[in-house]
Design an enzyme around this catalytic site. Structure first.
Site, PDB file in Angstrom:
ATOM      1  N   GLY A 256       4.445   1.448  -1.879  1.00  0.00           N
ATOM      2  CA  GLY A 256       4.525   1.918  -3.260  1.00  0.00           C
ATOM      3  C   GLY A 256       3.131   2.172  -3.798  1.00  0.00           C
TER       4      GLY A 256
ATOM      5  N   HIS B 148     -13.081  -1.192  -7.167  1.00  0.00           N
ATOM      6  CA  HIS B 148     -14.309  -0.366  -7.087  1.00  0.00           C
ATOM      7  C   HIS B 148     -14.011   1.116  -6.834  1.00  0.00           C
ATOM      8  CE1 HIS B 148     -15.449  -0.098  -2.479  1.00  0.00           C
ATOM      9  NE2 HIS B 148     -14.172   0.129  -2.660  1.00  0.00           N
TER      10      HIS B 148
ATOM     11  N   ASP C   7       0.875  -1.191   0.000  1.00  0.00           N
ATOM     12  CA  ASP C   7       0.000   0.000   0.000  1.00  0.00           C
ATOM     13  C   ASP C   7       0.901   1.226   0.000  1.00  0.00           C
ATOM     14  OD1 ASP C   7      -2.202   1.949   0.642  1.00  0.00           O
ATOM     15  OD2 ASP C   7      -3.324   0.139   1.148  1.00  0.00           O
TER      16      ASP C   7
ATOM     17  N   PHE D  45       0.259   1.278  -6.707  1.00  0.00           N
ATOM     18  CA  PHE D  45      -0.101   0.264  -7.699  1.00  0.00           C
ATOM     19  C   PHE D  45      -0.248   0.852  -9.100  1.00  0.00           C
ATOM     20  CE2 PHE D  45      -4.264   0.343  -5.037  1.00  0.00           C
ATOM     21  CZ  PHE D  45      -4.779   1.469  -5.664  1.00  0.00           C
TER      22      PHE D  45
HETATM   23  C1  LIG Z   1     -11.070   1.156   0.007  1.00  0.00           C
HETATM   24  S1  LIG Z   1      -9.477   1.009   0.720  1.00  0.00           S
HETATM   25  C2  LIG Z   1      -9.376  -0.767   0.878  1.00  0.00           C
HETATM   26  C3  LIG Z   1      -8.354  -1.191   1.868  1.00  0.00           C
HETATM   27  C4  LIG Z   1      -8.317  -2.699   2.127  1.00  0.00           C
HETATM   28  N1  LIG Z   1      -8.017  -3.470   0.918  1.00  0.00           N
HETATM   29  C5  LIG Z   1      -9.635  -3.144   2.735  1.00  0.00           C
HETATM   30  O1  LIG Z   1     -10.448  -3.699   2.026  1.00  0.00           O
HETATM   31  O2  LIG Z   1      -9.829  -2.887   3.939  1.00  0.00           O
HETATM   32  C6  LIG Z   1      -8.422   1.376  -0.649  1.00  0.00           C
HETATM   33  C7  LIG Z   1      -6.946   1.179  -0.354  1.00  0.00           C
HETATM   34  O3  LIG Z   1      -6.205   1.487  -1.543  1.00  0.00           O
HETATM   35  C8  LIG Z   1      -5.023   2.156  -1.127  1.00  0.00           C
HETATM   36  N2  LIG Z   1      -4.490   2.933  -2.249  1.00  0.00           N
HETATM   37  C9  LIG Z   1      -5.023   4.040  -2.840  1.00  0.00           C
HETATM   38  N3  LIG Z   1      -4.234   4.476  -3.830  1.00  0.00           N
HETATM   39  C10 LIG Z   1      -3.173   3.617  -3.884  1.00  0.00           C
HETATM   40  C11 LIG Z   1      -2.034   3.517  -4.715  1.00  0.00           C
HETATM   41  N4  LIG Z   1      -1.822   4.403  -5.704  1.00  0.00           N
HETATM   42  N5  LIG Z   1      -1.172   2.501  -4.507  1.00  0.00           N
HETATM   43  C12 LIG Z   1      -1.377   1.590  -3.510  1.00  0.00           C
HETATM   44  N6  LIG Z   1      -2.456   1.626  -2.676  1.00  0.00           N
HETATM   45  C13 LIG Z   1      -3.341   2.628  -2.872  1.00  0.00           C
HETATM   46  C14 LIG Z   1      -5.502   3.014   0.002  1.00  0.00           C
HETATM   47  O4  LIG Z   1      -4.421   3.483   0.780  1.00  0.00           O
HETATM   48  C15 LIG Z   1      -6.422   2.064   0.747  1.00  0.00           C
HETATM   49  O5  LIG Z   1      -5.728   1.304   1.695  1.00  0.00           O
END
Ligand SMILES: C[S@@+](CC[C@H](N)C(=O)[O-])C[C@H]1O[C@@H](n2cnc3c(N)ncnc32)[C@H](O)[C@@H]1O
Length: 363
Positions: A253, A273, A227, A255
């Site tokens: 990092g 989503h 994340d 994604f």
């Molecule tokens: C809706 S949350 C879901 C978190 C976790 N998977 C859960 O279901 O509890 C979205 C996640 O995507 C991460 N995120 C957003 N942009 C990101 C990026 N560019 N690279 C990596 N992670 C990212 C956020 O920090 C967050 O933890």
């Protein structure tokens, strides 16, 4: 919910959901139509009242036992008469209880608002009822007109970038994700066999509660939690508390730049989503580049069902629209999206919660 033993079969959960839906329809039919609609219109009052109880810390103040309204008001720094009225309204909706001696105490629902509850809704109440979130929802009409999110216009930047500059709100969001995740993690673990994968990469895994729950039931597996740097910084505490920290490597990092290679399964829970199709495909292509020809990708999402009954994903869909012009998707939508990124969807495993596991392989 921490053990799969408590999770009912998905089919039983669907039957209960069907019954609840029809009981609610009956409840609506027992009311004149305008009154039923008015009830929906003012439903936001209930949610704001629950938020206020969380903001004041009412459930924590009652954790050691019942209190009179004056003692409770003193503990949470509120006006006694106004607090009594708040409690009266909340109690009428089934949260908190007033005893015969007039003192207030926790009931089952109120326990879920305690900040130290095993699955606490305290941060969710404070995040979803925050001024920032409420302001966003007042602009839903703009999103419905344009089909775009409102955050960029409102804040001058996209959601996750806005968090970068608002650490308190970001922390509340991350805590909310972790606690809401705890609500459904056991159902995901019970609904799909993750133990067949030696190395599981959780892409956008937040603080890692799902990965921790999976590894707790897959003792031979190891994990990689991936994340943003500001998010994974707070993960070690969550992983240590679950006793799995020694089997999880934390990698930071974006994604959109890359996804760590070397995994046998790549979980993306409530990630796709968050993004419109173009960005979602970009993330999935980066996963595709990391998996080579062998690993599976597992999307854990609210797959929108064909039926017209109530389903939480239909509401989260609007939240996604507001945030980033993103969306929840049907199984057919996921098949198409995965195919554009070089994957073939192999199955959709329903769980006892509204989340499903969408499994795909490199095409
Ligand atoms: C809706 S949350 C879901 C978190 C976790 N998977 C859960 O279901 O509890 C979205 C996640 O995507 C991460 N995120 C957003 N942009 C990101 C990026 N560019 N690279 C990596 N992670 C990212 C956020 O920090 C967050 O933890």
């Amino acid at each position: 919910m921490s053990t799969s033993a408590k999770v009912p079969p998905a089919k039983l959960a669907r039957a209960v959901e069907w019954s609840r839906h029809h009981l609610y329809r009956l409840h609506q039919r027992l009311t004149p139509a305008p009154a039923a609609v008015l009830e929906m219109i003012v439903a936001g009052w209930t949610s704001q009242a629950v938020t206020v109880a969380a903001q004041l810390g009412v459930a924590d103040a009652l954790a050691d036992g019942p209190l009179s309204i004056d003692d409770l008001a003193a503990r949470v720094d509120a006006n006694p008469d106004a607090l009594r009225r708040l409690m009266r309204a909340l109690i009428s909706r089934g949260i908190f209880r007033r005893r015969r001696d007039g003192r207030y105490e926790l009931n089952t629902l109120a326990h879920a608002l305690r900040s130290d509850a095993p699955v606490s809704m305290d941060s969710a109440a404070r995040f979803y009822g925050s001024q920032e979130q409420r302001e966003r929802w007042t602009l839903l009409v703009d999103s419905i007109r344009t089909g775009d999110g409102v955050v960029a216009a409102l804040r001058g930047k996209e959601s996750f970038d806005y968090f970068d500059e608002n650490p308190e709100l970001a922390e509340l969001f991350n805590q909310t994700m972790t606690s809401v995740s705890k609500l459904t993690d056991a159902t995901v673990v019970a609904g799909y066999d993750f133990s067949v994968y030696p190395t599981i990469v959780d892409v956008g895994g937040g603080h890692g509660p799902l990965l921790a729950a999976i590894l707790a039931t897959a003792p031979a597996s190891r994990g990689v939690l991936y994340d943003l740097p500001s998010v994974v910084a707070d993960a070690p505490g969550v992983l240590r508390a679950q006793g799995v920290a020694d089997r999880i490597q934390i990698v930071e990092g974006s994604f959109f730049d890359r996804v760590p290679s070397g995994g046998d399964a790549y979980i993306l829970k409530n990630i796709v989503h968050d993004w419109p199709d173009e960005k979602a495909v970009q993330i999935l292509r980066n996963v595709r580049a990391a998996v080579g020809s062998r690993a599976n990708v597992l999307l854990v999402e609210f797959v929108i069902p064909e039926h017209d009954r109530d389903f939480p994903g239909k509401w989260v869909d609007l939240e996604m629209l507001l945030n980033l012009g993103a969306r929840e998707r049907t199984a057919a939508d996921y098949r198409k999206l995965l195919s554009e990124a070089g994957f073939r969807m192999t199955r959709v495993a329903q769980t006892a919660s509204p989340l499903s596991v969408v499994e795909a392989r490199p095409a």
